[in-house]
Enzyme design. Structure first.
Site, PDB file in Angstrom:
ATOM      1  N   HIS A 135     -21.164  42.770  45.380  1.00 19.75           N
ATOM      2  CA  HIS A 135     -21.481  42.469  46.776  1.00 19.75           C
ATOM      3  C   HIS A 135     -22.232  43.605  47.464  1.00 19.75           C
ATOM      4  O   HIS A 135     -22.959  43.361  48.436  1.00 19.75           O
ATOM      5  CB  HIS A 135     -20.189  42.149  47.534  1.00 19.75           C
ATOM      6  CG  HIS A 135     -19.595  40.825  47.168  1.00 19.75           C
ATOM      7  ND1 HIS A 135     -20.031  39.639  47.689  1.00 19.75           N
ATOM      8  CD2 HIS A 135     -18.609  40.504  46.285  1.00 19.75           C
ATOM      9  CE1 HIS A 135     -19.344  38.635  47.178  1.00 19.75           C
ATOM     10  NE2 HIS A 135     -18.474  39.130  46.315  1.00 19.75           N
TER      11      HIS A 135
ATOM     12  N   GLU B 207     -26.442  34.009  53.174  1.00 21.94           N
ATOM     13  CA  GLU B 207     -27.813  34.372  52.802  1.00 21.94           C
ATOM     14  C   GLU B 207     -28.836  33.502  53.512  1.00 21.94           C
ATOM     15  O   GLU B 207     -29.990  33.410  53.086  1.00 21.94           O
ATOM     16  CB  GLU B 207     -27.999  34.246  51.277  1.00 21.94           C
ATOM     17  CG  GLU B 207     -27.922  32.838  50.729  1.00 21.94           C
ATOM     18  CD  GLU B 207     -26.507  32.390  50.373  1.00 21.94           C
ATOM     19  OE1 GLU B 207     -26.386  31.476  49.548  1.00 21.94           O
ATOM     20  OE2 GLU B 207     -25.542  32.971  50.914  1.00 21.94           O
TER      21      GLU B 207
END
Length: 294
Positions: free
Chosen positions: A160, A190
């Site tokens: 991440h 995203e």
């Protein structure tokens, strides 16, 4: 030898307050970024120094045989003048600090901390305002909904931390690629949204293609001397007569998912919107854009 009479005490007290007022003024000079404000505070500092010199000159120039009432009044004015200048300078410094804190708090409310672009809350406020303006003026308004392709694989493969770096780089690229009037938003995960003011479908399509090219050219380094490259899918929609904010956003979102289903790394125009009834040849051109990849 200096005799400390009432006038001398008053002058030195006033000078002390004036000197203390220079401390917040200097701090304001350091904090202020505006050239005009810096110039104003600099002139005030020069004036305070001039007052200090003038105060000290009064010790020898002030006649001691003046009327008692007038003499005492002058002494009080000297002291209160210094107190006034010091109070104004301190108040100005505290006000500047409060404004800076408010600006910081406001920025925290509307800015996404990871990417540095606007967040979903700010988008909702601006979308409502811009849609109302476009509705009132019968103007154009377009939305670009952008989603990074296969982003989950980045998090699963590289972690991440690298995924967060990718999002930050993408946000920076989008901000640099767009026009000054466009609002770039991290909508969630995203997914990014661009609110394009006064933008026709043709221009919105070109903006979408610019987004694709910018993301394609992006290179993000990661541990192990590897470099990540990504693509994005973009859905575009423009305001139509009878639209609401919800229907406009839903069409852009649906166009994004159509771009995903069509193979990703492309722009899909979700609809065709017209401003001021364009001629038939222009309508035909826009219809051809809406049929697939730009």
């Amino acid at each position: 030898m200096l005799v400390l009479d009432w006038i001398s005490v008053s002058v030195f007290s006033g000078v002390g307050f004036l000197a203390l007022s220079l401390v917040p003024i200097v701090q304001l000079l350091r904090k202020t970024r505006s050239r005009q404000l810096r110039r104003a505070w600099l002139w005030l500092a020069i004036m305070v120094v001039g007052f200090i010199v003038g105060y000290l000159a009064l010790i020898g120039l002030m006649p001691r045989n003046a009327d008692v009432v007038l003499f005492n009044l002058i002494c009080v004015v000297l002291v209160m003048g210094g107190v006034l200048v010091m109070s104004v300078a301190i108040l100005a410094l505290r006000t500047a600090d409060d404004v800076a804190r408010l600006v910081h708090l406001e920025r925290e409310v509307i800015i996404d901390p990871l990417t540095g672009v606007y967040n979903r809350r700010y988008f909702s406020e601006q979308f409502e305002r811009e849609f109302a303006f476009a509705l009132r003026t019968d103007g154009c308004l377009s939305l670009l909904v952008i989603d990074l392709d296969h982003f989950k694989a980045v998090n699963d493969t590289h972690g991440h931390a690298i995924g967060d770096r990718v999002l930050a780089v993408v946000a920076s690229i989008l901000s640099e690629s767009m026009r000054a009037s466009d609002i770039v938003v991290r909508y969630g995960g995203e997914e990014f949204v661009i609110l394009a003011r006064a933008t026709s479908p043709e221009v919105a399509a070109r903006l979408g293609e610019r987004v694709l090219n910018a993301v394609r050219a992006m290179k993000v380094s990661c541990p192990g001397n590897c470099t990540l490259s990504l693509t994005a899918s973009v859905g575009v929609a423009s305001r139509q007569p009878g639209d609401t904010r919800e229907t406009l956003f839903n069409r852009a979102d649906a166009a994004l998912y159509e771009a995903k289903r069509a193979g990703r790394d492309r722009v899909i125009i979700g609809d065709v919107a017209f401003c001021d009834e364009p001629p038939l040849e222009r309508r035909a051109e826009v219809r051809s854009l809406s049929s697939g990849v730009v």
